[in-house]
Write an enzyme that holds these catalytic residues in place. Structure first.
Site, PDB file in Angstrom:
ATOM      1  N   ASP A 241       0.777  -1.138  -0.043  1.00 50.96           N
ATOM      2  CA  ASP A 241      -0.067  -0.061   0.065  1.00 50.96           C
ATOM      3  C   ASP A 241       0.931   1.247   0.010  1.00 50.96           C
ATOM      4  OD1 ASP A 241      -3.181   0.698   1.080  1.00 50.96           O
ATOM      5  OD2 ASP A 241      -1.961   2.283   1.139  1.00 50.96           O
ATOM      6  N   ILE A 242       0.396   2.329  -0.839  1.00 47.08           N
ATOM      7  CA  ILE A 242       1.521   3.541  -1.077  1.00 47.08           C
ATOM      8  C   ILE A 242       1.244   4.417   0.403  1.00 47.08           C
ATOM      9  CG2 ILE A 242      -0.537   5.034  -2.056  1.00 47.08           C
ATOM     10  CD1 ILE A 242       1.534   5.460  -4.097  1.00 47.08           C
TER      11      ILE A 242
ATOM     12  N   ASN B 263     -12.742  -2.836   3.199  1.00 49.06           N
ATOM     13  CA  ASN B 263     -13.382  -1.869   3.109  1.00 49.06           C
ATOM     14  C   ASN B 263     -14.272  -1.661   2.071  1.00 49.06           C
ATOM     15  OD1 ASN B 263     -12.176  -0.687   5.387  1.00 49.06           O
ATOM     16  ND2 ASN B 263     -10.724   0.364   4.230  1.00 49.06           N
TER      17      ASN B 263
ATOM     18  N   GLY C 172     -15.720   2.943   4.185  1.00 47.43           N
ATOM     19  CA  GLY C 172     -14.420   3.742   4.130  1.00 47.43           C
ATOM     20  C   GLY C 172     -13.682   3.306   2.752  1.00 47.43           C
ATOM     21  N   GLN C 173     -14.305   2.673   1.910  1.00 52.54           N
ATOM     22  CA  GLN C 173     -13.609   2.431   0.553  1.00 52.54           C
ATOM     23  C   GLN C 173     -13.315   3.712  -0.112  1.00 52.54           C
ATOM     24  OE1 GLN C 173     -15.809  -0.471  -1.836  1.00 52.54           O
ATOM     25  NE2 GLN C 173     -13.978  -0.805  -2.927  1.00 52.54           N
TER      26      GLN C 173
ATOM     27  N   HIS D  81     -10.435  -4.967  -2.899  1.00 52.76           N
ATOM     28  CA  HIS D  81      -9.200  -5.241  -2.413  1.00 52.76           C
ATOM     29  C   HIS D  81      -9.196  -5.477  -0.980  1.00 52.76           C
ATOM     30  CE1 HIS D  81     -10.100  -0.869  -2.184  1.00 52.76           C
ATOM     31  NE2 HIS D  81      -9.446  -0.984  -0.753  1.00 52.76           N
ATOM     32  N   LEU D  82      -8.199  -6.612  -0.518  1.00 48.40           N
ATOM     33  CA  LEU D  82      -8.177  -7.024   0.915  1.00 48.40           C
ATOM     34  C   LEU D  82      -6.730  -6.137   1.223  1.00 48.40           C
ATOM     35  CD1 LEU D  82      -8.591 -10.755   0.665  1.00 48.40           C
ATOM     36  CD2 LEU D  82     -10.266  -9.194   1.211  1.00 48.40           C
TER      37      LEU D  82
HETATM   38  P1  DGP Z   1      -9.659   1.968   0.643  1.00 52.72           P
HETATM   39  O1  DGP Z   1      -9.439   3.205   1.372  1.00 52.72           O
HETATM   40  O2  DGP Z   1     -10.044   0.675   1.672  1.00 52.72           O
HETATM   41  O3  DGP Z   1     -10.363   1.892  -0.613  1.00 52.72           O
HETATM   42  O4  DGP Z   1      -7.994   1.611   0.301  1.00 52.72           O
HETATM   43  C1  DGP Z   1      -7.348   1.830  -0.672  1.00 52.72           C
HETATM   44  C2  DGP Z   1      -5.981   1.964  -0.376  1.00 52.72           C
HETATM   45  O5  DGP Z   1      -5.273   1.890  -1.753  1.00 52.72           O
HETATM   46  C3  DGP Z   1      -5.321   3.062   0.443  1.00 52.72           C
HETATM   47  O6  DGP Z   1      -4.920   2.506   1.550  1.00 52.72           O
HETATM   48  C4  DGP Z   1      -4.175   3.630  -0.508  1.00 52.72           C
HETATM   49  C5  DGP Z   1      -3.846   2.582  -1.513  1.00 52.72           C
HETATM   50  N1  DGP Z   1      -3.481   3.254  -2.872  1.00 52.72           N
HETATM   51  C6  DGP Z   1      -4.228   4.228  -3.582  1.00 52.72           C
HETATM   52  N2  DGP Z   1      -3.637   4.577  -4.612  1.00 52.72           N
HETATM   53  C7  DGP Z   1      -2.464   3.608  -4.659  1.00 52.72           C
HETATM   54  C8  DGP Z   1      -1.660   3.422  -5.654  1.00 52.72           C
HETATM   55  O7  DGP Z   1      -1.494   4.131  -6.650  1.00 52.72           O
HETATM   56  N3  DGP Z   1      -0.615   2.539  -5.352  1.00 52.72           N
HETATM   57  C9  DGP Z   1      -0.805   1.795  -4.349  1.00 52.72           C
HETATM   58  N4  DGP Z   1       0.296   0.880  -4.128  1.00 52.72           N
HETATM   59  N5  DGP Z   1      -1.685   1.877  -3.116  1.00 52.72           N
HETATM   60  C10 DGP Z   1      -2.593   2.961  -3.646  1.00 52.72           C
END
Ligand code: DGP
Length: 113
Positions: A30-31, A86, A92-93, A99-100
């Site tokens: 996760d970024i 989420n 909170g999505q 995604h998990l």
């Molecule tokens: P949610 O809020 O549950 O929909 O989680 C989305 C997650 O995705 C959040 O923790 C940040 C991550 N995320 C968003 N954009 C990117 C990206 O471009 N790359 C990566 N690796 N993660 C990302």
């Protein structure tokens, strides 16, 4: 070109720190990590959320859960981890591609925020 950021990661159009990949799913870091280890496991197929998964996706959903445990183990989360999906606005999505989250490396708390 897809407008879905996770579809673009799955297609290799946006770089990600991948830990696992097969024909059905992908795991990457996760970024915006909220734990020392914060991984995401996504299906290659675009499914908007868990609420949009159909009966035909049952095996895929099980596969995502198994891969979540596999990447947790490979990442050294031997003391436990948390898997979160989420879902929708109240859930909170923020990225509308199922995604998990795999979270670990610290004590998790309950109830979540
Ligand atoms: P949610 O809020 O549950 O929909 O989680 C989305 C997650 O995705 C959040 O923790 C940040 C991550 N995320 C968003 N954009 C990117 C990206 O471009 N790359 C990566 N690796 N993660 C990302």
């Amino acid at each position: 070109m897809s407008e879905c950021i996770f579809c673009r990661i799955a297609a290799g159009e946006i770089p990600a720190q991948k830990l696992y990949e097969d024909e059905e799913c992908l795991a990457f870091r996760d970024i915006e990590p909220v734990a020392p280890t914060h991984l995401l496991v996504i299906p290659i197929e675009h499914i908007q959320s868990q609420a949009h998964a159909m009966e035909e996706h049952e095996a895929l959903l099980g596969h995502l859960m198994r891969v979540a445990a596999e990447v947790a183990s490979k990442s050294g989360l031997t003391n436990g981890f948390r898997v979160v999906a989420n879902t929708g606005q109240d859930g909170g999505q923020t990225v509308n591609h199922l995604h998990l989250h795999v979270l670990g490396g610290r004590q998790m708390h309950w109830p979540p925020g």
